[in-house]
Design an enzyme around this catalytic site. Structure first.
Site, PDB file in Angstrom:
ATOM      1  N   ASP A   1      -9.308   4.894  10.121  1.00 49.86           N
ATOM      2  CA  ASP A   1     -10.216   3.872   9.591  1.00 49.86           C
ATOM      3  C   ASP A   1     -10.208   2.640  10.490  1.00 49.86           C
ATOM      4  OD1 ASP A   1     -11.901   2.819   7.443  1.00 49.86           O
ATOM      5  OD2 ASP A   1     -10.217   1.518   6.923  1.00 49.86           O
TER       6      ASP A   1
ATOM      7  N   HIS B   1     -13.557   1.073   9.254  1.00 47.98           N
ATOM      8  CA  HIS B   1     -12.695   0.008   8.696  1.00 47.98           C
ATOM      9  C   HIS B   1     -13.151  -0.408   7.286  1.00 47.98           C
ATOM     10  CE1 HIS B   1      -9.759  -3.385   9.948  1.00 47.98           C
ATOM     11  NE2 HIS B   1      -9.685  -3.139   8.651  1.00 47.98           N
TER      12      HIS B   1
ATOM     13  N   ALA C   1      -4.018   1.444   8.681  1.00 48.27           N
ATOM     14  CA  ALA C   1      -3.328   0.156   8.827  1.00 48.27           C
ATOM     15  C   ALA C   1      -4.025  -0.710   9.879  1.00 48.27           C
ATOM     16  CB  ALA C   1      -1.870   0.396   9.172  1.00 48.27           C
TER      17      ALA C   1
ATOM     18  N   GLU D   1     -12.838  -2.121  17.853  1.00 54.01           N
ATOM     19  CA  GLU D   1     -13.842  -1.819  16.823  1.00 54.01           C
ATOM     20  C   GLU D   1     -15.123  -2.586  17.135  1.00 54.01           C
ATOM     21  OE1 GLU D   1     -12.120  -2.633  12.966  1.00 54.01           O
ATOM     22  OE2 GLU D   1     -10.439  -1.293  13.333  1.00 54.01           O
TER      23      GLU D   1
ATOM     24  N   GLY E   1     -11.393   0.917   4.532  1.00 51.77           N
ATOM     25  CA  GLY E   1     -10.305   1.351   3.645  1.00 51.77           C
ATOM     26  C   GLY E   1     -10.150   0.475   2.410  1.00 51.77           C
ATOM     27  N   GLY E   2     -10.359  -0.814   2.580  1.00 56.29           N
ATOM     28  CA  GLY E   2     -10.163  -1.727   1.455  1.00 56.29           C
ATOM     29  C   GLY E   2     -11.471  -2.244   0.891  1.00 56.29           C
TER      30      GLY E   2
ATOM     31  N   ILE F   1       0.833  -1.199   0.000  1.00 56.86           N
ATOM     32  CA  ILE F   1       0.000   0.000   0.000  1.00 56.86           C
ATOM     33  C   ILE F   1       0.872   1.254   0.000  1.00 56.86           C
ATOM     34  CG2 ILE F   1      -1.731   1.322   1.303  1.00 56.86           C
ATOM     35  CD1 ILE F   1      -2.788  -1.411   2.330  1.00 56.86           C
TER      36      ILE F   1
HETATM   37  P1  NAI Z   1       2.878  -4.957   3.427  1.00 57.74           P
HETATM   38  O1  NAI Z   1       3.262  -6.146   4.234  1.00 57.74           O
HETATM   39  O2  NAI Z   1       2.966  -5.044   1.962  1.00 57.74           O
HETATM   40  O3  NAI Z   1       3.748  -3.673   3.900  1.00 57.74           O
HETATM   41  C1  NAI Z   1       4.030  -3.391   5.235  1.00 57.74           C
HETATM   42  C2  NAI Z   1       5.366  -2.684   5.275  1.00 57.74           C
HETATM   43  O4  NAI Z   1       5.610  -2.235   6.605  1.00 57.74           O
HETATM   44  C3  NAI Z   1       6.543  -3.578   4.894  1.00 57.74           C
HETATM   45  O5  NAI Z   1       7.302  -2.956   3.890  1.00 57.74           O
HETATM   46  C4  NAI Z   1       7.317  -3.737   6.197  1.00 57.74           C
HETATM   47  O6  NAI Z   1       8.716  -3.892   5.991  1.00 57.74           O
HETATM   48  C5  NAI Z   1       7.002  -2.434   6.891  1.00 57.74           C
HETATM   49  N1  NAI Z   1       7.201  -2.459   8.339  1.00 57.74           N
HETATM   50  C6  NAI Z   1       6.990  -3.471   9.205  1.00 57.74           C
HETATM   51  N2  NAI Z   1       7.265  -3.094  10.456  1.00 57.74           N
HETATM   52  C7  NAI Z   1       7.662  -1.808  10.382  1.00 57.74           C
HETATM   53  C8  NAI Z   1       8.075  -0.858  11.348  1.00 57.74           C
HETATM   54  N3  NAI Z   1       8.134  -1.168  12.654  1.00 57.74           N
HETATM   55  N4  NAI Z   1       8.428   0.374  10.921  1.00 57.74           N
HETATM   56  C9  NAI Z   1       8.386   0.708   9.604  1.00 57.74           C
HETATM   57  N5  NAI Z   1       8.008  -0.156   8.651  1.00 57.74           N
HETATM   58  C10 NAI Z   1       7.636  -1.394   9.034  1.00 57.74           C
HETATM   59  O7  NAI Z   1       1.398  -4.594   3.898  1.00 57.74           O
HETATM   60  P2  NAI Z   1       0.301  -3.772   3.098  1.00 57.74           P
HETATM   61  O8  NAI Z   1      -0.482  -4.664   2.219  1.00 57.74           O
HETATM   62  O9  NAI Z   1       0.942  -2.572   2.508  1.00 57.74           O
HETATM   63  O10 NAI Z   1      -0.666  -3.352   4.302  1.00 57.74           O
HETATM   64  C11 NAI Z   1      -0.254  -2.429   5.293  1.00 57.74           C
HETATM   65  C12 NAI Z   1      -1.271  -2.392   6.423  1.00 57.74           C
HETATM   66  O11 NAI Z   1      -2.549  -2.004   5.943  1.00 57.74           O
HETATM   67  C13 NAI Z   1      -1.487  -3.723   7.123  1.00 57.74           C
HETATM   68  O12 NAI Z   1      -1.551  -3.508   8.519  1.00 57.74           O
HETATM   69  C14 NAI Z   1      -2.845  -4.149   6.678  1.00 57.74           C
HETATM   70  O13 NAI Z   1      -3.474  -4.955   7.628  1.00 57.74           O
HETATM   71  C15 NAI Z   1      -3.543  -2.803   6.551  1.00 57.74           C
HETATM   72  N6  NAI Z   1      -4.728  -2.843   5.672  1.00 57.74           N
HETATM   73  C16 NAI Z   1      -5.849  -2.164   6.078  1.00 57.74           C
HETATM   74  C17 NAI Z   1      -6.990  -2.166   5.302  1.00 57.74           C
HETATM   75  C18 NAI Z   1      -8.184  -1.404   5.719  1.00 57.74           C
HETATM   76  O14 NAI Z   1      -9.288  -1.784   5.366  1.00 57.74           O
HETATM   77  N7  NAI Z   1      -8.049  -0.333   6.435  1.00 57.74           N
HETATM   78  C19 NAI Z   1      -7.048  -2.934   4.052  1.00 57.74           C
HETATM   79  C20 NAI Z   1      -5.782  -3.532   3.658  1.00 57.74           C
HETATM   80  C21 NAI Z   1      -4.686  -3.506   4.474  1.00 57.74           C
END
Ligand code: NAI
Length: 409
Positions: free
Chosen positions: A263, A291, A238, A268, A293-294, A161
């Protein structure tokens, strides 16, 4: 699964109204024995129905616990047509040699788009003005209202993302900075910074895109919020646990932060009947979404296709790439061969016993793939088409420690 089954004897049960794309894909691949149910089923009904099901598709409401899995004697794999897999007892499924698939990145674009929208709305203060207008107040003013062009966007977590967002924000003329614990290749002109503190200090809008881990719990707290620029904004699409909500509410009340878009929350409501409780409720400079976002039609469509593809691939080819509870094996297609797949307890001597079966049977092995994960191993053996695979299948099944054996012709 019995190798003598042809595709239309393979029973697929799809619950909770998964997207039509899934059905279309199964049909296009020759799988027509599909039962489609629009809702989740009560446990006793599910237990009855699952008995002769080979592939099960669910969303987040179906609880797939050990009791249900015990009834699922023919179940080959589970597809979660959603992002999360908490509703499945993954351990119990793995022990029964049942891989579970999901679609973790199908809604990446949806989240990135909404983050852009929130960035613009926060910088313009539109939600406060809208709330005031609903009360009859006309806040026609340019005070605290800014374009996003030329402003600094700080992305915490440059994964799927975060990096997609980076591209969209650059397109709007924002200066994009990011912080990630992993070394990430930057997109366009985005620049990585060495610490979270540095990122927070330079950003006009900070947006969080990290997973929920012990390290990210409360990563935004009184101290880190204090590093943010006065009058800046925070976005969290996130996970709720990433922010200490009391500290955020205090930073917003004091005016240190100008606004936030949230979000996700540490707590929740489980459904429509439960009240949403949070220290930021009632603050008009906070954009609150439940919630979602996606949650878009496009994401649902992507999920329908992606999970159906993974199930068909496992059925037709044995590939378990991206399974959440299983040794991951990405397999090439097989031609002029029988493919024999064995899932077994991961213990010493297992592989030599398996190889002995093939060598004693005089099999010409064309390819062998092995992966283990925790207490189970998954081995795939391609043998020349002239051999009778049933002989090897029976011997593998009889092997102590063997959990399931499948053959593809
Ligand atoms: P991803 O796994 O592709 O990216 C996460 C990134 O965070 C990785 O590059 C990782 O190295 C980095 N990371 C991990 N720990 C870290 C830290 N302590 N400091 C800095 N960077 C760190 O995940 P993606 O798909 O990008 O999703 C990100 C978040 O969004 C997840 O928590 C996911 O659950 C949430 N999400 C929320 C949605 C919603 O409806 N609001 C829908 C989809 C995802």
């Amino acid at each position: 699964m019995n190798p003598s089954l042809n595709k239309n004897q393979i029973k697929i049960l799809l619950l909770e109204g998964v997207h039509q794309n899934a059905i279309d894909y199964f049909n296009a691949q020759g799988y027509s024995n599909i039962e489609y149910v629009k809702t989740a089923l009560p446990e006793d009904e599910l237990i009855e129905k699952i008995k002769d099901v080979h592939f099960l598709g669910i969303r987040s409401r179906t609880q797939l616990n050990e009791k249900v899995l015990n009834a699922a004697q023919k179940l080959v794999a589970v597809g979660c047509f959603c992002i999360g897999t908490n509703q499945v007892d993954l351990e119990a499924a793995r022990k029964r040699a049942i891989p579970v698939f999901n679609a973790p990145f199908a809604n990446t674009r949806s989240v990135a788009e909404l983050t852009i929208a929130s960035t613009i709305h926060l910088m313009r203060g539109t939600f406060q003005k809208s709330a005031a207008a609903h009360r009859g107040e006309w806040l026609k003013s340019a005070a605290n209202s800014y374009e996003v062009r030329g402003k600094n966007l700080g992305i915490v977590g440059y994964g799927n993302i975060g990096s997609q967002l980076s591209v969209l924000a650059s397109g709007l003329g924002m200066h994009v900075y990011y912080y990630d614990t992993e070394n990430k290749l930057s997109h366009g002109n985005a620049q990585s910074v060495d610490s979270l503190k540095e990122l927070l200090e330079i950003s006009d809008v900070v947006t969080l895109h990290v997973p929920e881990t012990p390290e990210t719990k409360n990563m935004m707290n009184a101290e880190t919020l204090g590093y943010m620029k006065t009058g800046s904004h925070l976005i969290n699409y996130a996970r709720g646990t990433v922010i200490d909500m009391e500290a955020l509410a205090a930073a917003l009340k004091s005016g240190h932060l100008h606004g936030a878009a949230l979000d996700v929350f540490p707590l929740e409501p489980k459904g429509k009947d439960e009240t949403f409780i949070s220290p930021i409720r009632g603050m008009e400079n906070v954009i609150i979404t439940p919630h979602v976002g996606g949650s878009t039609q496009e994401a649902q469509a992507n999920i329908g296709l992606e999970v159906a593809e993974k199930l068909v691939k496992y059925s037709d080819n044995g590939s378990t790439a991206s399974a959440v509870n299983f040794p991951e094996v990405a397999l090439p297609n097989y031609t002029q061969a029988h493919r024999i797949m064995n899932i077994h307890q991961n213990k010493p001597g297992m592989m030599s016993a398996i190889n002995e079966i093939f060598s004693a049977g005089g099999a010409n092995v064309l390819g062998q793939f092995l992966q283990t994960s925790g207490d189970i191993g998954y081995v795939v053996v391609d043998i020349e088409a002239e051999h009778d695979p049933a002989v090897f299948k029976d011997k593998l099944k009889a092997l102590e420690g063997s959990i399931r054996t499948r053959v593809l012709h």
